[in-house]
Design an enzyme around this catalytic site. Structure first.
Site, short mmCIF file in Angstrom:
data_model
loop_
_atom_site.label_atom_id
_atom_site.label_comp_id
_atom_site.label_asym_id
_atom_site.label_seq_id
_atom_site.Cartn_x
_atom_site.Cartn_y
_atom_site.Cartn_z
N LYS A 135 27.24 62.71 88.79
CA LYS A 135 25.89 63.23 88.58
C LYS A 135 25.21 63.50 89.92
O LYS A 135 24.60 64.54 90.13
CB LYS A 135 25.08 62.25 87.75
CG LYS A 135 23.68 62.75 87.39
CD LYS A 135 22.89 61.73 86.57
CE LYS A 135 23.47 61.57 85.19
NZ LYS A 135 22.63 60.68 84.34
N GLU B 175 33.68 56.53 95.46
CA GLU B 175 35.08 56.65 95.06
C GLU B 175 35.41 58.07 94.63
O GLU B 175 36.45 58.63 95.01
CB GLU B 175 35.37 55.69 93.89
CG GLU B 175 35.17 54.21 94.22
CD GLU B 175 33.79 53.71 93.83
OE1 GLU B 175 33.67 52.51 93.55
OE2 GLU B 175 32.83 54.53 93.82
N GLY C 232 25.81 57.22 81.89
CA GLY C 232 27.22 57.47 82.19
C GLY C 232 28.17 57.05 81.10
O GLY C 232 29.08 57.79 80.73
N ARG C 233 27.99 55.85 80.56
CA ARG C 233 28.93 55.35 79.55
C ARG C 233 28.69 55.96 78.17
O ARG C 233 29.42 55.67 77.23
CB ARG C 233 28.87 53.83 79.49
CG ARG C 233 27.49 53.24 79.28
CD ARG C 233 27.51 51.73 79.57
NE ARG C 233 26.18 51.15 79.56
CZ ARG C 233 25.34 51.15 80.57
NH1 ARG C 233 25.69 51.73 81.72
NH2 ARG C 233 24.15 50.58 80.48
N GLU D 283 28.74 46.61 80.12
CA GLU D 283 27.80 47.14 81.10
C GLU D 283 26.42 47.34 80.46
O GLU D 283 25.40 47.25 81.14
CB GLU D 283 28.31 48.48 81.67
CG GLU D 283 27.59 48.90 82.95
CD GLU D 283 28.27 50.07 83.64
OE1 GLU D 283 29.01 49.83 84.62
OE2 GLU D 283 28.08 51.22 83.20
N HIS E 88 52.78 40.49 70.31
CA HIS E 88 53.82 39.83 71.10
C HIS E 88 53.29 39.46 72.47
O HIS E 88 54.06 39.26 73.41
CB HIS E 88 55.04 40.74 71.20
CG HIS E 88 55.66 41.04 69.87
ND1 HIS E 88 56.68 40.28 69.34
CD2 HIS E 88 55.37 41.98 68.94
CE1 HIS E 88 57.00 40.76 68.15
NE2 HIS E 88 56.22 41.78 67.89
N LYS F 122 28.22 47.54 95.69
CA LYS F 122 28.24 48.81 96.43
C LYS F 122 27.52 48.67 97.78
O LYS F 122 28.00 49.17 98.81
CB LYS F 122 27.55 49.91 95.60
CG LYS F 122 28.29 50.32 94.34
CD LYS F 122 27.50 51.42 93.63
CE LYS F 122 28.15 51.85 92.34
NZ LYS F 122 27.36 52.89 91.65
#
Length: 553
Positions: free
Chosen positions: A209, A215, A270-271, A356, A387, A515
């Site tokens: 955005k 990153e 964002g999510r 979050e 398993h 950050k």
């Protein structure tokens, strides 16, 4: 503004606390014995998604008290505030309107603000349709005149987890474009992706955005360098990059024309951004029409959530059952177990969406909470998980409520495979509820011919406590429509829980401190010094890192 009500001080909370103590002495099976219609009474449908919550230590009295809790916490008022566009994300002064992204044109509210908002949404959707059609058809050419075969989505968090999950879920609908996802700033992620690709036929989506996410931009600039090592001319960047962003100046300085910037808005978190331009990679993978089907599936659940009474409202029921298990039965974790390999990334997606959003320790007045909020969400597809970690779910010391997700039809109908999968899914929820007593285990061992003394010594180990809660969601097939519906169900569940817990679900300040500290540590690494700002442990780790790094040169 959202209401500021401490749920633990409500009448309903106190009733639920008392009632939980009584129910803890009972077994789920006894609740079925007391009510022959329990399976249907404790289930509901949202469209064609069937939600069964009958295998919980929950009765009609506690369910009614949970509905009362929602009312006391003014949930209907909170829903109205969200829908009207109030800035319910108060710490960032933003509205929360991802549901607006899914409203079809005929149903847009008549208010001028809603009409303007939908016009902007439609403009971006049309831009996404035209662009995805161009790439998918082969009409769009790279710098050498070849059609695009591979798309790399560069993002992180919600700009990665949502579209990655959706592309994996909808893999049976994939077309000629191969879509890849890079999120980690670890060079291995980008390098291993690019080594399989051809610069002439690769296109990049940079999803940020602000167009400053560390990153994402590190991976974007390295991808640009990789492209130009072959394409050479910087003008060719425009044929191989698009931006999912709001910062046109930064986008254009990177070499991406403004016409290839796909906007989204500050009222899209964002999510919860999969439904926006962040979903462009999904359009490229499966086509815009199927992306639109996903939007429609989510919108139908939105209408269900906004309009259906509490007793039949699936997202509300999901949220209240979760609050019951977390706050009144003391469960601190929650497993999400999709019995469809295509949903392999769904638990990771839901981790971010839930943890979050609701992993907060302050209430909406800024005061520390006295009760638990989000459980730890985790999971893997069945049957692989059986398993792996199901041992802990069945016989561990922690009670882990489980959500089983099951399509009635498989997209890959190999002979006898899907019935086996279904049998395992239903058996696991049954086993969690029923368990097995020591006497039953002993009888099985003796019937198998084991020596009585040996059988007696092993019986306890083969017993299962049972009485462990689970929900099951069954839907016809994992297609775009039902994927959209399932995602919207969980989004609304998260919203309801945040309202009742009296927290802000739509900010994420907890990710900021790391950050900030990383910035100073990076300066130390670049200058090859250890500043006085570092604590003793970090300073020592920097020194050890420097020694290892130097010795490897």
């Amino acid at each position: 503004m959202l209401p500021q009500i401490d749920p633990s001080q409500t009448i309903a909370w106190k009733q639920l606390t008392q009632h939980a103590e009584r129910l803890k002495t009972q077994r789920i099976e006894s609740l079925f014995a007391a009510s022959p219609t329990r399976a249907s009474d404790f289930s509901a449908k949202a469209g064609n998604v069937y939600f069964d919550y009958s295998k919980n230590l929950l009765d009609t009295v506690s369910r009614t008290a949970l509905f009362d809790l929602a009312r006391e916490c003014q949930l209907p008022e909170a829903i109205a505030s969200m829908r009207s566009g109030e800035a319910i994300n108060e710490t960032e002064q933003r509205a929360v309107l991802h549901t607006a992204l899914r409203i079809p044109a005929p149903e847009v509210p008549k208010e001028a603000s809603a009409r303007d908002r939908h016009y902007n949404i439609h403009q971006v959707l049309e831009q996404m349709r035209v662009f995805s059609d161009s790439l998918r058809s082969g009409e769009w050419k790279g710098y050498s005149g070849k059609s695009i075969t591979d798309v790399v989505n560069i993002g992180i968090g919600g700009s990665d987890l949502g579209p990655l999950m959706a592309c994996e879920a909808l893999s049976p609908y994939m077309g000629r474009i191969n879509v890849h996802f890079v999120s980690n700033v670890d060079g291995a992620h980008l390098s291993r992706t690019l080594q399989k690709l051809n610069p002439e036929t690769t296109f990049f989506l940079v999803a940020s955005k602000t167009f400053t996410t560390q990153e994402t931009m590190a991976n974007a600039h390295s991808s640009r360098t990789w492209l130009l090592s072959s394409a050479v001319d910087e003008e060719h960047v425009a044929r191989h990059f698009a931006a999912l962003s709001t910062q046109s100046d930064l986008v254009e300085s990177f070499g991406i024309p403004k016409s290839q910037m796909f906007a989204f808005w500050d009222w899209v978190g964002g999510r919860f951004s999969l439904w926006s331009a962040i979903g462009l990679s999904v359009c490229l993978a499966v086509g815009f029409d199927r992306f639109a089907e996903m939007l429609q599936g989510a919108h139908e659940v939105d209408r269900h959530f906004f309009e259906i009474p509490a007793e039949e409202n699936v997202p509300l029921l999901m949220a209240l059952v979760g609050i019951w298990n977390t706050n009144f039965l003391g469960c601190t974790t929650e497993a999400v177990l999709p019995y469809d390999q295509c949903l392999s990334r769904f638990p990771a997606y839901l981790q971010q969406a839930a943890m979050e959003s609701n992993g907060k320790y302050l209430n909406r007045s800024g005061k520390p909470l006295t009760y638990t909020t989000s459980p730890v969400v985790w999971g893997e597809p069945g049957t692989n998980g059986q398993h792996s970690f199901y041992q802990l779910i069945h016989q561990g010391t922690q009670v882990v409520p489980c959500d089983f997700l099951l399509p009635a039809r498989s997209q890959y109908p190999l002979v006898n495979h899907h019935p086996k999968l279904v049998s395992h899914c239903l058996a696991q929820s049954q086993a969690l509820m029923r368990g097995k007593s020591t006497d039953e285990a002993l009888r099985e061992l003796l019937d198998a011919g084991m020596d009585p003394a040996r059988a007696q010594s092993l019986a306890n180990y083969r017993a299962f406590p049972g009485n462990r809660p689970s929900n099951t969601l069954i839907f016809p097939q994992l297609d775009p429509h039902h994927l959209g519906a399932i995602l919207a169900l969980y989004e609304h569940k998260i919203f309801v829980q945040g309202v009742i817990w009296n927290i802000f679900s739509f900010d994420q300040w907890g990710v900021e401190l790391g950050k900030q500290l990383a910035g100073q540590i990076l300066k130390d690494l670049e200058n090859e010094v250890v500043s006085r700002l570092q604590d003793p442990s970090t300073a020592e780790l920097l020194r050890i890192y420097g020694q290892f790094n130097l010795s490897s040169k």
